[in-house]
Write a protein that holds these residues in place. Structure first.
Motif, PDB file in Angstrom:
ATOM      1  N   ARG A  55       0.823  -1.203   0.000  1.00  0.00           N
ATOM      2  CA  ARG A  55       0.000   0.000   0.000  1.00  0.00           C
ATOM      3  C   ARG A  55       0.862   1.260   0.000  1.00  0.00           C
ATOM      4  O   ARG A  55       0.522   2.255  -0.651  1.00  0.00           O
ATOM      5  CB  ARG A  55      -0.924   0.018   1.218  1.00  0.00           C
ATOM      6  N   TRP A  57      -4.926  10.327   1.153  1.00  0.00           N
ATOM      7  CA  TRP A  57      -5.721   9.238   1.716  1.00  0.00           C
ATOM      8  C   TRP A  57      -6.296   9.608   3.078  1.00  0.00           C
ATOM      9  O   TRP A  57      -7.427   9.255   3.397  1.00  0.00           O
ATOM     10  CB  TRP A  57      -4.868   7.972   1.846  1.00  0.00           C
ATOM     11  N   SER A 115      -9.675   7.381   3.519  1.00  0.00           N
ATOM     12  CA  SER A 115      -9.337   6.005   3.166  1.00  0.00           C
ATOM     13  C   SER A 115      -8.179   5.449   3.996  1.00  0.00           C
ATOM     14  O   SER A 115      -7.917   4.251   3.959  1.00  0.00           O
ATOM     15  CB  SER A 115      -9.012   5.899   1.670  1.00  0.00           C
ATOM     16  N   PHE A 116      -7.485   6.320   4.732  1.00  0.00           N
ATOM     17  CA  PHE A 116      -6.456   5.881   5.672  1.00  0.00           C
ATOM     18  C   PHE A 116      -6.702   6.580   6.995  1.00  0.00           C
ATOM     19  O   PHE A 116      -6.830   7.806   7.041  1.00  0.00           O
ATOM     20  CB  PHE A 116      -5.047   6.222   5.159  1.00  0.00           C
TER      21      PHE A 116
END
Length: 289
Positions: free
Chosen positions: A140, A213, A218-219
């Motif tokens: 990732r 992110w 998303s993070f």
């Protein structure tokens, strides 16, 4: 002395003579890193490198340490690195160590014989980023290598007789991969048994994919309490006798230091005390890179 762009060095190289051997980072795609985004990777002309060493000699009466910048000096041809090391030894006979950053890719292209010869010429230690021992985290974060790849290159460095300093980053897996990141990073350290282990704590830098992110959700970042829990799990699984452990970077909430495995109980007790009293942690606004 001539420097191009921002120059970065490990904390332990604060008093070193720093000369750029390359510009930027040969990988430069890690999702969390903004260090060399303003530079395109390039090999600095050899004569310029040697000229900087000659220029610096009358400026400094005593040079104990030399750091070869930027992000991946080891990628240069071995013959050119030998010329640089010969020049350092000739001009600075008092110098005790020469170090540089190294990537798994640059270690891979060096033969065992080349690494041993560079060690004999005076390259005493390299700094390598593991970041995580968890492949899901590495993928990732666009590290470009698996944990097994990085471990194998660390072991290769150690076989050459060079000292190895390896860093990883707490929080890099987010809450979802927190346990795997901690345990598998410890296992990677154990397999390499480096002379030095350094732990940073994740900071989000503008201009990086990670920054985007975090912004879009998303993070998710770890809380300070989660960082402590992850750190405790990592330290519990460390089994790397003789490794000097340092978690004293400006990015860290908590300072930890010791030599494994003997100092592990004391480090775990320090973490437990911090978990009971979070006020002893470095305030968020005081953290830095």
């Amino acid at each position: 002395m001539r420097y191009y762009g921002d120059v970065y060095r490990p904390p332990s190289e604060a008093r070193s003579l720093i000369v750029q051997v390359t510009y930027g980072c040969s990988h430069n795609t890690c999702a969390f890193c903004s260090m060399y985004k303003a530079k395109r990777f390039a090999l600095r002309p050899l004569e310029e490198v040697l000229e900087d060493f000659r220029t610096a000699r009358p400026l400094f009466r005593h040079v104990d340490k030399v750091f070869l910048a930027d992000g991946d000096a080891l990628v240069r041809k071995a013959a050119e690195l030998e010329v640089i090391l010969d020049t350092v030894r000739e001009l600075y006979p008092e110098c005790q160590r020469v170090t540089c950053y190294a990537s798994p890719a640059s270690i891979r292209i060096r033969t065992d014989q080349e690494l041993r010869r560079l060690r004999d010429k005076g390259l005493t230690m390299v700094y390598m980023g593991l970041e995580s021992g968890c492949d899901a985290v590495l993928e990732r974060m666009r590290k470009g290598n698996t944990a097994a790849d990085i471990v194998a290159m660390g072991q290769k460095v150690r076989r050459s007789g060079m000292a190895l300093s390896v860093t990883a980053i707490t929080g890099l897996g987010g809450p979802e991969l927190m346990e795997r990141h901690a345990v598998e990073t410890a296992e990677a350290f154990n397999a390499m048994n480096p002379e030095y282990i350094g732990m940073l704590t994740l900071m989000v830098e503008p201009g990086t994919p990670l920054h985007d992110w975090v912004a879009d959700g998303s993070f998710r970042l770890l809380t300070p309490g989660q960082v402590l829990a992850e750190t405790k799990l990592l330290v519990e699984h460390l089994d790397s006798p003789g490794s000097v452990f340092r978690m004293n970077h400006a990015s860290n909430y908590l300072t930890l230091r010791g030599t494994l495995n003997g100092d592990r109980p004391a480090m775990l007790e320090t973490i437990r005390r911090a978990e009971r009293d979070l006020s002893c942690l470095r305030p968020e606004e005081w953290r830095g890179l």
